[in-house]
Design a protein around this motif. Structure first.
Motif, PDB file in Angstrom:
ATOM      1  N   VAL A  44      45.349  95.288  75.439  1.00  0.00           N
ATOM      2  CA  VAL A  44      45.879  95.862  74.197  1.00  0.00           C
ATOM      3  C   VAL A  44      47.181  95.175  73.775  1.00  0.00           C
ATOM      4  O   VAL A  44      47.293  94.734  72.624  1.00  0.00           O
ATOM      5  CB  VAL A  44      46.031  97.394  74.306  1.00  0.00           C
ATOM      6  CG1 VAL A  44      46.777  97.962  73.112  1.00  0.00           C
ATOM      7  CG2 VAL A  44      44.657  98.038  74.432  1.00  0.00           C
ATOM      8  N   PRO A  45      48.184  95.025  74.654  1.00  0.00           N
ATOM      9  CA  PRO A  45      49.387  94.307  74.218  1.00  0.00           C
ATOM     10  C   PRO A  45      49.080  92.871  73.800  1.00  0.00           C
ATOM     11  O   PRO A  45      49.644  92.378  72.818  1.00  0.00           O
ATOM     12  CB  PRO A  45      50.308  94.318  75.434  1.00  0.00           C
ATOM     13  CG  PRO A  45      49.755  95.304  76.375  1.00  0.00           C
ATOM     14  CD  PRO A  45      48.345  95.581  75.997  1.00  0.00           C
ATOM     15  N   LEU A  46      48.179  92.216  74.519  1.00  0.00           N
ATOM     16  CA  LEU A  46      47.835  90.835  74.151  1.00  0.00           C
ATOM     17  C   LEU A  46      47.140  90.781  72.795  1.00  0.00           C
ATOM     18  O   LEU A  46      47.409  89.887  71.990  1.00  0.00           O
ATOM     19  CB  LEU A  46      46.958  90.200  75.234  1.00  0.00           C
ATOM     20  CG  LEU A  46      47.667  89.923  76.553  1.00  0.00           C
ATOM     21  CD1 LEU A  46      46.667  89.476  77.620  1.00  0.00           C
ATOM     22  CD2 LEU A  46      48.757  88.880  76.376  1.00  0.00           C
ATOM     23  N   ALA A  47      46.264  91.736  72.522  1.00  0.00           N
ATOM     24  CA  ALA A  47      45.582  91.772  71.226  1.00  0.00           C
ATOM     25  C   ALA A  47      46.577  92.037  70.095  1.00  0.00           C
ATOM     26  O   ALA A  47      46.503  91.406  69.032  1.00  0.00           O
ATOM     27  CB  ALA A  47      44.485  92.836  71.239  1.00  0.00           C
ATOM     28  N   LEU A  48      47.503  92.962  70.315  1.00  0.00           N
ATOM     29  CA  LEU A  48      48.510  93.239  69.289  1.00  0.00           C
ATOM     30  C   LEU A  48      49.378  92.011  69.035  1.00  0.00           C
ATOM     31  O   LEU A  48      49.736  91.716  67.899  1.00  0.00           O
ATOM     32  CB  LEU A  48      49.370  94.439  69.695  1.00  0.00           C
ATOM     33  CG  LEU A  48      48.656  95.783  69.694  1.00  0.00           C
ATOM     34  CD1 LEU A  48      49.547  96.858  70.327  1.00  0.00           C
ATOM     35  CD2 LEU A  48      48.258  96.184  68.283  1.00  0.00           C
ATOM     36  N   TRP A  49      49.718  91.314  70.095  1.00  0.00           N
ATOM     37  CA  TRP A  49      50.513  90.097  69.959  1.00  0.00           C
ATOM     38  C   TRP A  49      49.732  89.032  69.184  1.00  0.00           C
ATOM     39  O   TRP A  49      50.276  88.396  68.275  1.00  0.00           O
ATOM     40  CB  TRP A  49      50.911  89.580  71.344  1.00  0.00           C
ATOM     41  CG  TRP A  49      51.682  88.299  71.293  1.00  0.00           C
ATOM     42  CD1 TRP A  49      52.983  88.134  70.902  1.00  0.00           C
ATOM     43  CD2 TRP A  49      51.198  87.008  71.640  1.00  0.00           C
ATOM     44  NE1 TRP A  49      53.325  86.811  70.994  1.00  0.00           N
ATOM     45  CE2 TRP A  49      52.253  86.101  71.454  1.00  0.00           C
ATOM     46  CE3 TRP A  49      49.974  86.538  72.109  1.00  0.00           C
ATOM     47  CZ2 TRP A  49      52.114  84.747  71.705  1.00  0.00           C
ATOM     48  CZ3 TRP A  49      49.844  85.184  72.362  1.00  0.00           C
ATOM     49  CH2 TRP A  49      50.909  84.300  72.161  1.00  0.00           C
ATOM     50  N   CYS A  50      48.462  88.853  69.510  1.00  0.00           N
ATOM     51  CA  CYS A  50      47.632  87.862  68.815  1.00  0.00           C
ATOM     52  C   CYS A  50      47.421  88.235  67.350  1.00  0.00           C
ATOM     53  O   CYS A  50      47.321  87.362  66.490  1.00  0.00           O
ATOM     54  CB  CYS A  50      46.284  87.706  69.506  1.00  0.00           C
ATOM     55  SG  CYS A  50      46.363  86.884  71.095  1.00  0.00           S
TER      56      CYS A  50
END
Length: 180
Positions: free
Chosen positions: A10-16
């Motif tokens: 989830v944090p990686l998706a939000l960052w992307c």
């Protein structure tokens, strides 16, 4: 629980999905920690704290209150995260809250104490497609592989598609700042 790798999704998706560089690396790191931190409660097993106890696995550390506390700490430490106060608090809160919500979608365990301390009830989502992850000593097994495939299907792939869709929408959106 999903694996620790999938809690980072989830944090990686939000960052992307954000404009690259909009989320500072320190804030991304704080979001990753917040998304994985609730599972530090597995230390309760070593301390002989029962699974179903409020301080046991998927207990207080999987609550809305715990996620809000992490968001508040991010608000206080926003300068060190190189982020605005509201941005830091919201990002860390969402990342922390993603953990119990993903756990509630799994096929095993006792559920999550999302409403602790107001309720000791352990909750699951009505639909539980994600295979529960075996603990570390059994992760590299046939069951662990089934878990990874389940997580790829039900977490990583949907997040990937959402990020791609969001990026496409952002590319096609008119720039309103250029209008008279």
């Amino acid at each position: 629980m999903p694996s620790v790798f999938t809690h980072a999704a989830v944090p990686l998706a939000l960052w992307c999905a954000s404009d690259l560089g909009r989320l500072p690396p320190r804030l991304l790191a704080a979001g990753l920690v917040a998304a994985m931190l609730p599972d530090a409660d597995v230390l309760a097993f070593a301390l002989q704290i029962p699974y179903a106890d409020a301080l046991g696995h998927r207990g207080a550390s999987h609550s809305l209150l715990f996620a809000a506390l992490l968001g508040f700490l991010a608000l206080l430490g926003a300068r060190g995260l190189n982020a605005g106060r509201l941005q830091a608090a919201a990002f860390v809160l969402i990342c922390a809250l993603s953990h119990p919500l993903l756990d509630a979608l799994t096929s095993g365990g006792l559920g999550v104490a999302l409403w602790w301390p107001w309720s000791d009830a352990r909750l699951f989502a009505p639909w539980r497609p994600i295979r529960v992850s075996p603990f570390a000593n059994q992760f590299f097994s046939a069951r662990g592989l089934q878990t990874v495939l389940s997580e790829l299907r039900w977490v990583w792939l949907p997040l990937f598609l959402c990020v791609c869709g969001w990026r496409l929408v952002q590319q096609r959106a008119p720039d309103l700042s250029q209008r008279p």
